[in-house]
Design an enzyme around this catalytic site. Structure first.
Site, short mmCIF file in Angstrom:
data_model
loop_
_atom_site.label_atom_id
_atom_site.label_comp_id
_atom_site.label_asym_id
_atom_site.label_seq_id
_atom_site.Cartn_x
_atom_site.Cartn_y
_atom_site.Cartn_z
N ASN A 42 9.10 -6.31 -25.20
CA ASN A 42 9.09 -5.11 -24.37
C ASN A 42 9.85 -5.38 -23.07
O ASN A 42 9.81 -6.48 -22.52
CB ASN A 42 7.67 -4.57 -24.14
N GLU A 44 10.25 -3.52 -19.46
CA GLU A 44 9.76 -2.44 -18.61
C GLU A 44 10.76 -2.13 -17.50
O GLU A 44 11.79 -2.80 -17.35
CB GLU A 44 8.38 -2.82 -18.06
N CYS A 53 9.60 -0.53 -25.98
CA CYS A 53 8.67 -1.40 -26.70
C CYS A 53 9.43 -2.49 -27.47
O CYS A 53 10.61 -2.32 -27.82
CB CYS A 53 7.88 -0.59 -27.72
N GLU A 55 9.04 -3.41 -30.57
CA GLU A 55 9.40 -3.04 -31.95
C GLU A 55 10.71 -2.26 -31.98
O GLU A 55 11.60 -2.52 -32.80
CB GLU A 55 8.30 -2.17 -32.58
N CYS A 90 3.00 1.57 -31.23
CA CYS A 90 2.71 2.89 -30.66
C CYS A 90 3.28 3.98 -31.57
O CYS A 90 4.04 3.71 -32.52
CB CYS A 90 3.29 3.01 -29.26
N CYS A 93 7.15 4.13 -31.83
CA CYS A 93 7.70 3.05 -32.67
C CYS A 93 7.43 3.32 -34.15
O CYS A 93 8.28 3.04 -35.00
CB CYS A 93 7.11 1.71 -32.26
N1 THU Z 1 4.32 -1.83 -25.96
C1 THU Z 1 5.10 -2.35 -26.94
O1 THU Z 1 6.01 -3.15 -26.67
N2 THU Z 1 4.86 -1.98 -28.21
C2 THU Z 1 3.91 -1.09 -28.59
O2 THU Z 1 3.90 -0.66 -29.73
C3 THU Z 1 2.89 -0.67 -27.63
C4 THU Z 1 3.23 -0.89 -26.20
C5 THU Z 1 4.61 -2.18 -24.58
C6 THU Z 1 5.15 -1.03 -23.76
C7 THU Z 1 4.77 -1.44 -22.36
O3 THU Z 1 5.77 -2.31 -21.86
C8 THU Z 1 3.49 -2.25 -22.55
O4 THU Z 1 3.44 -2.59 -23.91
C9 THU Z 1 2.22 -1.50 -22.18
O5 THU Z 1 2.17 -0.26 -22.78
#
Ligand code: THU
Length: 135
Positions: A42, A44, A53, A55, A90, A93
């Site tokens: 991920n 940010e 994310c 994935e 999520c 994704c």
């Molecule tokens: N996140 C992912 O990388 N994958 C997911 O499927 C769920 C959430 C990340 C996004 C964000 O940077 C952090 O987790 C918190 O939501």
């Protein structure tokens, strides 16, 4: 590739996470049908919705490499240094997986102790996909 090897790669990818805002670090390792592996973490952003994310990062990286057929993905997540719980993908994704993957695409989750395997059909039932569009 064995599930445990893919999990190891996902854990390595997680070390690259750029997740200073949430502190929740995710790594993904995507196995393409041609045998190649694509990694994602991920990433940010100060403008929160601009982040991505792990994935989708892995899937888009594969697509940018000309690869669109996948068999499985391993995902690990947790705050700080430790893995915690199963890092289910999520909703966004899951929908991106739907675009490129079949119902039997395998999602391998690992909480630091145990593996859990799900199919895309299991985690995204009754989905909308490109097959619903007439064009
Ligand atoms: N996140 C992912 O990388 N994958 C997911 O499927 C769920 C959430 C990340 C996004 C964000 O940077 C952090 O987790 C918190 O939501």
């Amino acid at each position: 590739m064995k599930a445990s090897d893919l999990i190891k790669l996902a854990a390595e990818a997680r070390e690259k996470a750029y997740a200073g805002y949430s502190g929740y670090r995710v790594g993904a390792a995507l196995l393409a049908k041609n045998g190649k592996v694509y990694l994602g973490c991920n990433v940010e952003n100060a403008v929160y919705p601009a982040g991505i994310c792990a994935e989708r990062n892995a899937i888009f990286s594969a697509v940018a490499d000309g690869v669109r057929e996948f068999s499985r993905i391993a995902i690990v997540g947790g705050s700080g240094d430790k893995l915690k719980g199963y890092a289910y993908p999520c909703g966004i994704c899951r929908q991106v997986m739907r675009e490129f993957c079949d119902d039997d695409f395998e999602i391998i989750l690992y909480d630091g102790r145990k593996q859990l395997k799900k199919t895309l059909a299991e985690i995204l039932p009754c989905s909308f996909s490109k097959t619903d569009l007439d064009f």
